[in-house]
Design a protein around this motif. Structure first.
Motif, PDB file in Angstrom:
ATOM      1  N   LEU A  92       0.847  -1.189   0.000  1.00 61.70           N
ATOM      2  CA  LEU A  92       0.000   0.000   0.000  1.00 61.70           C
ATOM      3  C   LEU A  92       0.888   1.246   0.000  1.00 61.70           C
ATOM      4  CD1 LEU A  92      -2.545  -1.229   2.673  1.00 61.70           C
ATOM      5  CD2 LEU A  92      -2.908  -1.158   0.199  1.00 61.70           C
ATOM      6  N   ARG A  93       0.367   2.356  -0.433  1.00 63.53           N
ATOM      7  CA  ARG A  93       1.146   3.587  -0.512  1.00 63.53           C
ATOM      8  C   ARG A  93       1.009   4.373   0.787  1.00 63.53           C
ATOM      9  NH1 ARG A  93       3.649   5.170  -5.314  1.00 63.53           N
ATOM     10  NH2 ARG A  93       3.584   3.388  -6.729  1.00 63.53           N
ATOM     11  N   ALA A  94       2.132   4.671   1.400  1.00 54.85           N
ATOM     12  CA  ALA A  94       2.115   5.427   2.653  1.00 54.85           C
ATOM     13  C   ALA A  94       1.538   6.822   2.463  1.00 54.85           C
ATOM     14  CB  ALA A  94       3.537   5.511   3.226  1.00 54.85           C
ATOM     15  N   GLU A  95       1.646   7.371   1.247  1.00 55.18           N
ATOM     16  CA  GLU A  95       1.180   8.738   1.005  1.00 55.18           C
ATOM     17  C   GLU A  95      -0.325   8.814   0.748  1.00 55.18           C
ATOM     18  OE1 GLU A  95       2.851   7.272  -3.026  1.00 55.18           O
ATOM     19  OE2 GLU A  95       3.261   7.027  -0.878  1.00 55.18           O
ATOM     20  N   HIS A  96      -0.991   7.686   0.590  1.00 56.90           N
ATOM     21  CA  HIS A  96      -2.439   7.704   0.367  1.00 56.90           C
ATOM     22  C   HIS A  96      -3.174   7.951   1.680  1.00 56.90           C
ATOM     23  CE1 HIS A  96      -2.307   5.156  -3.601  1.00 56.90           C
ATOM     24  NE2 HIS A  96      -1.753   6.352  -3.724  1.00 56.90           N
TER      25      HIS A  96
END
Length: 254
Positions: free
Chosen positions: A14-18
């Motif tokens: 998963l993207r930490a920035e989402h």
């Protein structure tokens, strides 16, 4: 002999920035498509997100945190995570030098927790998993060698650590589409380009690369997909690498 219906257990980074809503949406989609693992990178000095809500969205897939950073403070960071209000089945992929092993075992809560939760980038037969970091390899051959070496140490015995590979992925209906997806995402650029050691190209190319990983001993992967809005399409493309004809091809060539 029963032919397995999947080539590799699927995992998604998963993207930490989402934001939390987008992460939970992606987690739900991946779980419905049969992904077994969902991994959330936790940047150094970043606050811990609402992991419990994300883990609930991810079920029946298992959620894990990817933790790294300064080795001097990493042990304390892992201990703080394991001592907090986190789900008991949360996995931890810990990027640390092997010499910290004994301190990390204590930090996660002892040998039993280490066996159930810890994935590390060096082979430890008492850990839950061993992860080969393809993005740190000089190329595909080095990544495959890392898998083969770890597979040989495990020997296929029962209770051996899960052998996984962390890589970037860009699959397209054409080579041009795969390249365009990689170029649009900085996380897939330079040394992180999936052409180097990841899954890249058309579905047929990616299936062949997946077969190479399985033949080298990989049992699971942690995929960083291109950061695009059509995440359901990207997830379905990756799933197609691990189901359908590729498990049959793998069974016939072993």
């Amino acid at each position: 002999m029963t032919v397995p219906n999947t080539l590799l257990d699927l995992g998604l980074t998963l993207r930490a920035e989402h934001d939390s809503e987008r992460s939970r949406h992606t987690a739900r989609l991946a779980a419905r498509l049969g992904f077994r693992y969902l991994w959330l990178p936790l940047p150094e000095n970043a606050p811990v997100p609402d992991v419990a809500a994300l883990a609930e969205s991810a079920r029946p897939a298992r959620l894990g945190l990817v933790v790294g950073g300064d080795p001097q403070s990493l042990v304390q960071r892992v201990a703080a995570l394991c001592g907090g209000e986190l789900p008991g089945d949360l996995l931890l992929e810990i990027h640390a030098p092997a010499e910290l092993r004994d301190r990390l075992v204590a930090a996660v809560g002892g040998a039993d927790q280490w066996r159930r939760r810890a994935f590390v980038p060096w082979y430890d037969e008492t850990a839950a998993g061993h992860v080969v970091l393809a993005e740190q390899a000089a190329g595909r051959e080095e990544a495959l060698k890392g898998l083969a070496d770890a597979s040989e140490r495990g020997g296929g015995r029962d209770g051996a650590p899960v052998l996984s590979i962390a890589l970037t992925v860009s699959i397209g209906r054409t080579m041009s589409e795969a390249e365009a997806r990689a170029q649009r995402d900085p996380a897939l650029s330079g040394p992180h380009h999936p052409k180097i050691a990841g899954l890249f190209g058309t579905l047929e190319h990616a299936q062949e690369q997946g077969l190479e990983l399985a033949r080298a001993g990989a049992g699971a992967l942690r995929a960083t997909l291109a950061d695009e809005q059509d995440v359901a399409d990207l997830l379905a493309q990756l799933r197609a690498v691990a189901v359908g004809p590729t498990p049959l091809l793998h069974a016939r060539t072993r």
